[in-house]
Write a protein that holds these residues in place. Structure first.
Motif, PDB file in Angstrom:
ATOM      1  N   ARG A 543      19.297  -1.940   4.546  1.00 26.15           N
ATOM      2  CA  ARG A 543      20.477  -1.958   3.673  1.00 26.15           C
ATOM      3  C   ARG A 543      21.538  -2.912   4.209  1.00 26.15           C
ATOM      4  N   ALA A 544      21.700  -2.913   5.529  1.00 22.22           N
ATOM      5  CA  ALA A 544      22.682  -3.811   6.136  1.00 22.22           C
ATOM      6  C   ALA A 544      22.284  -5.270   5.942  1.00 22.22           C
ATOM      7  N   ALA A 545      20.974  -5.547   5.991  1.00 25.76           N
ATOM      8  CA  ALA A 545      20.488  -6.924   5.845  1.00 25.76           C
ATOM      9  C   ALA A 545      20.381  -7.332   4.391  1.00 25.76           C
ATOM     10  N   GLY A 546      20.486  -6.351   3.505  1.00 23.13           N
ATOM     11  CA  GLY A 546      20.394  -6.649   2.079  1.00 23.13           C
ATOM     12  C   GLY A 546      19.004  -7.071   1.639  1.00 23.13           C
ATOM     13  N   ILE A 547      17.985  -6.484   2.248  1.00 20.44           N
ATOM     14  CA  ILE A 547      16.601  -6.826   1.895  1.00 20.44           C
ATOM     15  C   ILE A 547      15.952  -5.681   1.127  1.00 20.44           C
ATOM     16  N   ALA A 548      15.021  -6.038   0.256  1.00 19.75           N
ATOM     17  CA  ALA A 548      14.223  -5.029  -0.462  1.00 19.75           C
ATOM     18  C   ALA A 548      13.073  -4.614   0.455  1.00 19.75           C
ATOM     19  N   LEU A 549      13.053  -3.358   0.824  1.00 14.52           N
ATOM     20  CA  LEU A 549      12.077  -2.869   1.809  1.00 14.52           C
ATOM     21  C   LEU A 549      11.301  -1.682   1.259  1.00 14.52           C
ATOM     22  N   GLU A 550       9.999  -1.712   1.484  1.00 13.95           N
ATOM     23  CA  GLU A 550       9.138  -0.563   1.184  1.00 13.95           C
ATOM     24  C   GLU A 550       8.429  -0.151   2.470  1.00 13.95           C
ATOM     25  N   MET A 551       8.490   1.120   2.802  1.00  7.33           N
ATOM     26  CA  MET A 551       7.820   1.628   4.005  1.00  7.33           C
ATOM     27  C   MET A 551       6.632   2.508   3.614  1.00  7.33           C
ATOM     28  N   LEU A 552       5.539   2.364   4.359  1.00  8.89           N
ATOM     29  CA  LEU A 552       4.317   3.131   4.077  1.00  8.89           C
ATOM     30  C   LEU A 552       3.756   3.686   5.384  1.00  8.89           C
ATOM     31  N   TYR A 553       3.598   4.996   5.415  1.00  8.11           N
ATOM     32  CA  TYR A 553       3.038   5.656   6.603  1.00  8.11           C
ATOM     33  C   TYR A 553       1.507   5.602   6.542  1.00  8.11           C
ATOM     34  N   VAL A 554       0.894   5.060   7.626  1.00  3.05           N
ATOM     35  CA  VAL A 554      -0.579   4.961   7.658  1.00  3.05           C
ATOM     36  C   VAL A 554      -1.186   5.768   8.804  1.00  3.05           C
ATOM     37  N   GLY A 555      -0.395   6.542   9.516  1.00  2.00           N
ATOM     38  CA  GLY A 555      -0.901   7.526  10.470  1.00  2.00           C
ATOM     39  C   GLY A 555      -1.740   6.972  11.598  1.00  2.00           C
ATOM     40  N   LYS A 556      -2.821   7.704  11.886  1.00  2.00           N
ATOM     41  CA  LYS A 556      -3.785   7.338  12.933  1.00  2.00           C
ATOM     42  C   LYS A 556      -5.191   7.468  12.367  1.00  2.00           C
ATOM     43  N   SER A 557      -6.124   6.817  13.061  1.00  2.00           N
ATOM     44  CA  SER A 557      -7.525   6.950  12.643  1.00  2.00           C
ATOM     45  C   SER A 557      -7.967   8.403  12.824  1.00  2.00           C
ATOM     46  N   ASN A 558      -9.024   8.782  12.110  1.00  2.00           N
ATOM     47  CA  ASN A 558      -9.506  10.170  12.130  1.00  2.00           C
ATOM     48  C   ASN A 558      -8.379  11.157  11.838  1.00  2.00           C
ATOM     49  N   PRO A 559      -7.744  11.031  10.687  1.00  2.00           N
ATOM     50  CA  PRO A 559      -6.613  11.913  10.369  1.00  2.00           C
ATOM     51  C   PRO A 559      -7.043  13.376  10.322  1.00  2.00           C
ATOM     52  N   LYS A 560      -6.298  14.201  11.037  1.00  2.00           N
ATOM     53  CA  LYS A 560      -6.602  15.628  11.078  1.00  2.00           C
ATOM     54  C   LYS A 560      -5.449  16.410  10.451  1.00  2.00           C
ATOM     55  N   GLU A 561      -5.417  17.682  10.736  1.00  2.00           N
ATOM     56  CA  GLU A 561      -4.408  18.557  10.133  1.00  2.00           C
ATOM     57  C   GLU A 561      -2.987  18.147  10.521  1.00  2.00           C
TER      58      GLU A 561
END
Length: 717
Positions: A543-561
């Motif tokens: 927001r301070a930089a005035g950029i359009a940003l999208e964030m996506l969580y991709v976790g870790k391999s072998n996703p568990k509970e």
């Protein structure tokens, strides 16, 4: 004549018992070998043996040990026995069979010595091979045995049989069937034992000389026991014949039974013991011979498999006009199986012609294929089928399920196989047992199949153009058609490290963000507090930089509970975007692993390849327990772990002046490079695959050679 019956019944019993208890097998063997002078004549004993077995089966079907499944053999007796030339052969053998029959009848009726009678039979068959000797002797006994039971079975309904039965005193015998039941059962057990051992001897004779010769240790061990086996079968024939002939005149013995019951009981019990002892002897020889025969079969099978494997290697190296010869050899175990494939969804069997002149992808795996792999392969396959006119849809997939044959095939395994087959939209070999062992060996030795699934690609001419296209399939999908190594190499030459390569096939929204020229941030880790802190800081800086940003969580391999809980929290608290399905998290990381494998296929070295360096960095992020982030826009990327990226964002005002000139991502990257700490600990967990782990791996951050460790992991979350 009646007074001679009791001495006949008594004298052989004593002599028989003495001979059985004290005979020297070595001396006996020398006597038997002395009668053996084969003149080279050979005949197929199998048809004669079928008739012998038929006689024993029909004569006394209630005898124990005669398995009812042999009825299937009896139903096709005409086909097996009455072959072309059988009657001509029988004409030549009938005189020998009759001579043996007469020898048995005369010697046994006169109370002769069993060993001498046995040797007399050996003298009659001196010019025959061992298997022929025993079958001819068995045929002679079957002749006497069958005649006895034909009369016994027909006398109630046939006048002629009744008259003959009266002369043989059979009615009186059969009236006391309960008393004689133990003797008949013992006789039946001995006859079965003789038949089993005879079949074993015949099987030894039929062993193929192309794969096993007489001087082979396994063959020498089994043939050394054949003369002894033949002797004891013929000796048992003599004993059985004595029992049958002794039943004639049984009416007199019934008087003996009334007058001297104890003496009659001793005679009857002793004779039953003699037959039981012989059955035990025959069974012991049979069990030993069977074990030796199994060793021979193992050796033959090994040689056949070597021959079959070498033929397969030659076939795979040969140029063909289409793929039919190769597919026939890979998919059809026997020539009789004309419909070796199953259309998985419908269970309909289909001909191999459905694969003619097409690219064929062989999915080689065991029964432990993950649901994630099947789900994504299924999606890619169905997408390729939506427009059948497209070039990339001109391929078929066939599942080759390879299982460990050293363990039993169970109902649980069958259920697992059928469940997997049901999930597949392509073709499958109809059953794992249908795959030739030579093909299994070829897959392991030539295609490096171990446990993880591989996708072997055959072009329309049946040539292997890629030993494992699964990695390029994960990376590029159907765009990689025709999935050859050449195509894989060409695709890498066109690639640069950018967000498109890293993640555009993971979530359909990413290409939209790229088109809209947004800044894209991928981040991961399993520390929820770090996730909260990072997303808050990243959002504030954007927001301070005035950029359009999208964030996506991709976790870790072998996703568990744990990963699922973090995803749920991120969604509830609206910290960022998440992948809607844990399978897609798995896919993100497996694509990176696939990039590693695909690059390694071409001998790519980390220190010489920028894309490989980025792949190693991403995999090292997954190998750590810390959070991490990658920020991208256009061709530029910035990346860092844990406290490093948090510090960079906290000190945004330090590098903010460079943003207008350099762009947000480049300015961030310059700051990270300028403030890189000399101290770091990067862990790289490489996906194991046969022959693909390099001896040397350098750190993507500092270029030093990394230490090598072996890790075994079991994550139950």
């Amino acid at each position: 004549m009646a007074t001679s019956i009791v001495p006949y019944r008594m004298q052989p019993v004593g002599r028989e018992r003495h001979m059985f208890a004290t005979s020297d097998d070595n001396a006996m063997l020398r006597q038997v070998q002395a009668t053996h002078a084969p003149d080279g004549r050979e005949f197929n004993v199998k048809p004669l043996l079928y008739i012998i077995e038929d006689i024993f089966q029909r004569a006394a079907p209630s005898f124990p040990g005669f398995i009812q499944e042999t009825q299937a053999q009896l139903d096709v007796l005409d086909d097996k026995a009455f072959q072309s030339g059988f009657f001509d052969m029988l004409d030549l053998l009938s005189s020998t069979i009759n001579r043996i029959s007469c020898e048995i009848s005369c010697k046994c009726s006169g109370g002769g010595d069993a060993h001498a009678t046995t040797l007399g039979i050996f003298n009659i068959v001196t010019s025959y091979s061992w298997d022929a000797k025993v079958v001819l002797a068995l045929a002679a006994f079957a002749l006497n045995y069958g005649e006895f039971w034909v009369v016994a079975q027909l006398f109630p309904v046939n006048p002629l049989a009744k008259s003959v039965a009266l002369l043989k005193q059979l009615p009186e015998i059969l009236e006391r069937a309960d008393t004689l039941k133990p003797r008949f059962e013992t006789l039946g057990n001995l006859i079965k034992a003789m038949l089993d051992l005879t079949k074993c001897i015949v099987e030894v004779k039929e062993l193929p000389s192309d794969y096993i010769t007489s001087d082979t240790p396994e063959m020498a061990a089994v043939t050394a026991h054949i003369p002894t086996a033949v002797y004891w079968i013929i000796r048992s024939i003599v004993a059985c014949a004595g029992q049958i002939l002794g039943l004639i005149g049984m009416g007199h013995e019934y008087v003996l039974h009334i007058l001297i019951p104890y003496r009659w009981y001793i005679i009857s019990t002793t004779e039953t013991w003699e037959l039981s002892s012989l059955a035990h002897k025959i069974n012991s020889i049979y069990n030993h011979l069977l074990q030796q025969l199994k060793l021979c079969h193992q050796l033959i099978e090994e040689k056949r498999q070597i021959e079959s494997y070498q033929a397969l290697v030659r076939l795979m190296e040969t140029i063909h006009i289409d793929n039919m010869k190769v597919l026939n050899r890979l998919l059809i175990h026997t020539k009789d199986d004309q419909l070796p494939l199953v259309e998985c969804p419908t269970k309909r069997k289909v001909s191999i012609d459905v694969l003619r002149r097409k690219s064929v992808l062989l999915l080689v795996s065991d029964l432990d294929v993950s649901n994630e792999e099947l789900f994504l392969l299924d999606q890619m396959y169905r997408e390729s089928r939506q427009l059948s006119s497209r070039t990339e849809s001109q391929y078929e997939v066939v599942w080759l399920p390879i299982v460990d044959r050293s363990t039993p095939w169970t109902a649980a395994k069958e259920g697992k196989f059928e469940a997997l087959q049901y999930m597949m939209p392509w073709f499958s070999v109809h059953h794992p047992s249908a795959i030739d062992p030579a093909v299994i060996r070829y897959a392991k030795e030539k295609w490096d199949f171990r446990k993880k699934p591989i996708l072997v690609v055959l072009d329309p001419q049946g040539r292997v153009v890629n030993q494992n296209a699964l990695h390029m399939m994960w990376i590029w999908g159907s765009v990689a058609f025709p999935f050859s190594v050449a195509r894989e190499e060409a695709l890498w030459k066109e690639e640069t490290w950018r967000i498109d390569l890293l993640a555009d096939s993971v979530d359909p929204v990413i290409p939209t963000w790229i088109m809209e020229q947004k800044h894209i941030c991928l981040y991961g880790g399993e520390d929820l507090e770090w996730v909260r802190k990072f997303t808050a800081l990243m959002g504030a800086v954007a927001r301070a930089a005035g950029i359009a940003l999208e964030m996506l969580y991709v976790g870790k391999s072998n996703p568990k509970e744990k990963a699922r809980r973090i995803i749920s929290t991120i969604s509830v608290e609206k910290l960022s975007h998440t992948l809607p399905d844990p399978t897609l998290i798995w896919f993100f990381w497996v694509r990176l692993e696939s990039m590693w494998h695909s690059k390694m296929k071409f001998g790519t070295k980390v220190q010489q390849d920028p894309i490989m360096q980025e792949i190693v960095t991403m995999l090292s992020f997954d190998g750590s327990d810390q959070g991490w982030a990658v920020i991208s826009r256009g061709p530029h990327m910035a990346k860092a772990k844990d406290e490093t990226i948090l510090k960079c964002l906290t000190e945004y005002t330090t590098w903010e002046p460079n943003v207008p000139e350099k762009s947000f991502v480049v300015a961030m990257n310059d700051y990270l490079n300028e403030n890189r700490t000399p101290y770091h600990c990067n862990r790289l967990i490489l996906p194991g695959e046969a022959g693909r782990i390099p001896e040397k791996v350098v750190c993507a951050e500092c270029g030093r050679r990394m230490e090598e460790f072996i890790m075994y992991r079991c994550c139950t979350d």
